[in-house]
Design an enzyme around this catalytic site. Structure first.
Site, PDB file in Angstrom:
ATOM      1  CG  HIS A 148      -1.768  -1.174   1.414  1.00  0.00           C
ATOM      2  ND1 HIS A 148      -2.897  -1.442   0.666  1.00  0.00           N
ATOM      3  CD2 HIS A 148      -1.668  -2.200   2.299  1.00  0.00           C
ATOM      4  CE1 HIS A 148      -3.452  -2.571   1.086  1.00  0.00           C
ATOM      5  NE2 HIS A 148      -2.736  -3.058   2.057  1.00  0.00           N
TER       6      HIS A 148
HETATM    7  O1  RIB Z   1      -5.126  -0.186   4.719  1.00  0.00           O
HETATM    8  C1  RIB Z   1      -3.737  -0.162   4.522  1.00  0.00           C
HETATM    9  C2  RIB Z   1      -3.112   0.927   5.329  1.00  0.00           C
HETATM   10  O2  RIB Z   1      -3.342   0.692   6.720  1.00  0.00           O
HETATM   11  C3  RIB Z   1      -1.581   0.973   5.181  1.00  0.00           C
HETATM   12  O3  RIB Z   1      -1.145   2.289   5.368  1.00  0.00           O
HETATM   13  C4  RIB Z   1      -1.108   0.108   6.304  1.00  0.00           C
HETATM   14  O4  RIB Z   1       0.213   0.446   6.738  1.00  0.00           O
HETATM   15  C5  RIB Z   1      -2.096   0.473   7.388  1.00  0.00           C
HETATM   16  O5  RIB Z   1      -1.652   1.688   7.986  1.00  0.00           O
END
Ligand code: RIB
Ligand code: CA
Length: 310
Positions: free
Chosen positions: A240
């Site tokens: 992500h």
């Molecule tokens: O949903 C994914 C996000 O939530 C990413 O930033 C992961 O590190 C968590 O913070």
């Protein structure tokens, strides 16, 4: 001229890769500071992890400021079920030898944005620190050049509830403040990050770099991807947060659409949902560039190349 950025983060293995990517790219990105926030794990751990990662990158010149230990309104929820108790399980790093900079992250954010002509904010966790800074000093909204965030989801739904992605769900009131602030926004939702999937080959490519950073990244990704592989039945896990930094380095890796995005803060059923007017069904002016496509091969090429420089 390097782009001046502040990275707000809740490390988190994917945050860790994003931090390493940014810290490995000093010609393009001047990281003015790292601000930690409670999210994946409590603040004490996200702050500790940020210090360890700056040391791993050999970039202890970049200050780490501890931020908010809980969301603006709701109680904190964390995600050890994904990231492990430490938040960066699999990293196998030594304890930090550095300490956080003096002062609160919110004060650092305000002072730095007000003191620089152009600043880009990169948010990788809940938007609590940014929202508190905006409430305390609304003038920063007109001085932030761009805010690039990982958060939200639309066609892809949520990953914490059926409607909501974790970063937004943890502090939906903070997200609503940011999305109504007028700051130019670029959003990396699950619609694009679920296409940034690790594979055995690219995890091994990190390990084959032969440096400490590559070895730590491989270990972190192998730990983190298991959760998503089991949940989604896919061969790899979504990376992500590095999408935020990759966008600043090679924006052409991504594509999307200018949309009006609103945040659900009333209904418990859809709390934290990012309601994206993708088909322009309202008269609301777009407030966000919403990304939904990525060149995944180019993304991992960039990541491997830069992590190899550390
Ligand atoms: O949903 C994914 C996000 O939530 C990413 O930033 C992961 O590190 C968590 O913070
Ligand atoms: Ca994160």
């Amino acid at each position: 001229m390097a782009c001046k950025i502040i990275i707000d983060t809740d490390p988190g293995q994917d945050d860790a890769v994003a931090l390493l990517l940014a810290l490995a790219s000093p010609d393009e990105l001047e990281v003015l500071g790292i601000t930690s926030v409670a999210g994946n794990v409590p603040l004490e751990l996200t702050t500790r992890n940020a210090l360890m990662l700056a040391e791993l990158a050999g970039r202890t010149d970049v200050p780490v400021y501890a931020g908010c230990e809980r969301p603006t309104v709701r109680p904190l929820i964390t995600a050890e079920y994904v990231h492990g108790v430490s938040g960066i399980d699999g990293a196998n790093l030594p304890d930090p030898t550095t300490v956080p900079a003096d002062g609160h992250a919110v004060d650092f954010l305000i002072e730095t944005v007000m003191g620089n002509e152009v600043t880009t904010l990169c948010t990788l966790g809940p938007l609590t620190n940014i929202a508190v800074a905006l409430e305390r000093e609304p003038a920063i909204a007109s001085r932030v050049d761009e805010l690039v965030l990982m958060g939200g989801g639309f066609f892809e739904g949520g990953n914490t509830t059926p409607a909501a992605e974790f970063n937004i769900y943890v502090d939906p009131e903070a997200a609503a403040i940011v999305f109504t602030s007028g700051i130019p926004l670029v959003m990396m939702p699950l619609d694009v990050t679920h296409k940034a999937l690790t594979s055995r080959a690219n995890v091994e490519a990190f390990r084959a770099l032969g440096n400490a950073a590559g070895h730590s990244v491989a270990g972190m990704l192998e730990f983190m991807e298991r959760f998503d592989m089991e949940r989604y039945g896919i061969d790899g896990g979504p990376l992500h947060d590095p999408c935020v930094i990759a966008y600043l380095l090679e924006p052409e890796l991504f594509s999307g659409r200018d949309c009006y995005v609103a945040i659900e803060t009333e209904s418990e059923l859809t709390m934290g949902m990012t309601v994206v007017d993708w088909w322009r069904l309202t008269d609301n002016e777009p407030n966000c560039l919403v990304m939904n496509q990525i060149d995944n091969d180019g993304f991992f090429r960039l990541l491997t190349e830069r992590i190899g420089l550390l």
